[in-house]
Design an enzyme around this catalytic site. Structure first.
Site, mmCIF file in Angstrom:
data_model
loop_
_atom_site.group_PDB
_atom_site.id
_atom_site.type_symbol
_atom_site.label_atom_id
_atom_site.label_comp_id
_atom_site.label_asym_id
_atom_site.label_seq_id
_atom_site.Cartn_x
_atom_site.Cartn_y
_atom_site.Cartn_z
ATOM 1 N N GLY A 121 47.822 41.093 40.145
ATOM 2 C CA GLY A 121 49.032 41.869 40.395
ATOM 3 C C GLY A 121 49.451 42.738 39.235
ATOM 4 N N GLY A 123 47.470 45.628 37.164
ATOM 5 C CA GLY A 123 46.370 46.461 36.721
ATOM 6 C C GLY A 123 46.916 47.667 35.977
ATOM 7 N N SER A 124 47.305 48.694 36.752
ATOM 8 C CA SER A 124 47.908 49.869 36.125
ATOM 9 C C SER A 124 49.233 49.532 35.459
ATOM 10 C CB SER A 124 48.112 50.967 37.183
ATOM 11 O OG SER A 124 46.871 51.410 37.691
ATOM 12 N N TRP A 148 38.984 41.446 37.161
ATOM 13 C CA TRP A 148 38.355 42.712 36.770
ATOM 14 C C TRP A 148 38.089 42.727 35.263
ATOM 15 C CZ3 TRP A 148 37.584 43.393 41.522
ATOM 16 C CH2 TRP A 148 38.610 43.349 42.473
ATOM 17 N N GLU A 353 40.909 51.032 32.246
ATOM 18 C CA GLU A 353 41.684 51.423 31.065
ATOM 19 C C GLU A 353 42.772 52.445 31.408
ATOM 20 O OE1 GLU A 353 39.658 52.007 27.343
ATOM 21 O OE2 GLU A 353 37.927 50.862 28.046
ATOM 22 N N SER A 356 43.591 57.435 36.687
ATOM 23 C CA SER A 356 43.958 58.837 36.463
ATOM 24 C C SER A 356 45.441 59.076 36.712
ATOM 25 C CB SER A 356 43.114 59.746 37.364
ATOM 26 O OG SER A 356 41.752 59.735 36.960
#
Length: 391
Positions: A121, A123-124, A148, A353, A356
């Protein structure tokens, strides 16, 4: 902005790296088992001194290293980059004991590192980490999941970011160095589009102590972001290397392949496409180099420059590789073809990382912050993230 150019020694070094990757590292990469850490390849990177160069040079050299390796062997580039990503938190925030224990092993290619930030929950939105670090008499117990994570579950140690203060957002995260043999730590591999070692980690009361903290408690988010500020431009360099490899292949193919009475390069539609591929690749290179040079010079606005470089370079590489596949036709879709390989490899850097979309948000915030500073006459502080001692 810092001016930069590659001197003849840098250019020659890049060509040497590309040849080394093609001739010595690619055969080792081809012997690796898909989805698993290729330890012979990592050992070779150590023996060749490339892992040592990873930790003893600046951001621009890191970008040149990643670009050149990617142009010759993407697996070698990825193996090197993951060693850096997982280990740089030790370089910037580790204790002397951490450095003595792990850095010589990483440099020699004997230990495999991993950067454990992402979660199911988070990531970004990295500040939304939920892996809980609960207080214990001797430190903390880690409970939760990471997902991931490159090199998981086969790494020898993990840089783990956990929630030490609930409800505090980015200010309640602590970075820990967690050896893979800690009780309660288990992992499973994930089968991905491109067969890299990526997995999930489960933490069932994994013990960590104050000696395992990287930096200070509740300050781990800064450790993560400083690491990404360095590695984001070099992700762009990885993308540029793939774009250059695709462009090299396309120039050779369109010069030799005949259709409609002549070589493909004589068709305007083809030559214009190749020109567009080359232009986007060169623009990406310049953005990457500029961001790296700004980082090395300690200039303000590094996060925005890093985000812009990663954003444009990864998007440009996707375009260039896709166009190369189109110009090669069906042969590029055959398993084992260079472009089939690049087509699978090029997709992930637009996500990891910082996707976009996240990079666009960072760029916009930096632009508005700079505009406010200009209007008010204030100046942002000079970053210090690139002033850690070389080790």
């Amino acid at each position: 902005m810092t001016a930069f150019s590659l001197d003849p020694a840098q250019t020659a070094w890049c060509e040497e790296l590309r040849a080394l990757a093609e001739q010595e590292l690619r055969p080792l990469a081809e012997k690796g088992e898909p989805g698993h850490v290729n330890r012979p390849l990592i050992a070779a990177l150590g023996e060749l001194g490339l892992l040592d160069r990873l930790f003893s040079s600046g951001a621009l050299d890191l970008c040149l290293l990643r670009e050149s390796l990617a142009r010759g062997c993407t697996e070698a580039e990825t193996a090197l980059a993951l060693q850096g990503l997982g280990t740089y938190p030790l370089v910037q925030a580790g204790t002397p004991a951490h450095r003595v224990r792990w850095l010589p092993e990483v440099r020699a290619g004997r230990a495999v590192a991993a950067f454990a930030l992402s979660e199911p929950g988070a990531g970004s939105d990295a500040a939304a980490l939920a892996l809980a670090a609960e207080r214990a008499p001797d430190g903390w117990r880690l409970t939760g999941e990471k997902r991931w994570i490159s090199n998981a579950p086969e790494a020898d140690f993990y840089t783990v970011f956990a929630r030490t203060t609930p409800g505090a957002g980015a200010r309640g995260v602590t970075a820990f160095l967690v050896p893979a043999d800690r009780p309660g730590l288990t992992g499973t591999a994930l089968d991905m589009l491109s067969p890299h070692p990526i997995g999930a980690l489960a933490f069932d009361g994994v013990p960590v102590t104050p000696d395992d903290v990287l930096g200070e408690p509740d300050r781990g988010f800064g450790v993560a972001m400083n690491t990404l500020n360095l590695f984001r431009p070099s992700v762009g360099a990885f993308a540029v290397g793939m774009a250059r490899a695709a462009l090299d292949a396309t120039l050779a193919h369109t010069a030799q392949r005949t259709a409609f009475g002549g070589p493909l390069k004589e068709l305007q539609a083809v030559s214009h496409q190749v020109a567009e591929m080359a232009t986007r690749t060169e623009a990406a290179r310049l953005l990457v180099y500029a961001a790296a040079a700004a980082y090395d010079a300690g200039e303000p606005g590094v996060p925005g420059r890093a985000a812009m470089a990663k954003l444009y370079a990864t998007e440009a590489a996707q375009y260039v590789v896709d166009a190369a596949v189109q110009l090669h036709g069906a042969r590029a879709l055959r398993r084992g073809h260079l472009l089939e390989h690049l087509y699978r490899e090029v997709r992930a850097p637009r996500i990891y990382e910082g996707a976009s979309e996240v990079q666009r948000t960072i760029v916009a915030k930096e632009l508005y912050a700079a505009a406010t500073e200009t209007a008010t006459g204030t100046a942002r502080p000079t970053p210090t993230v690139n002033q850690e001692p070389a080790v």
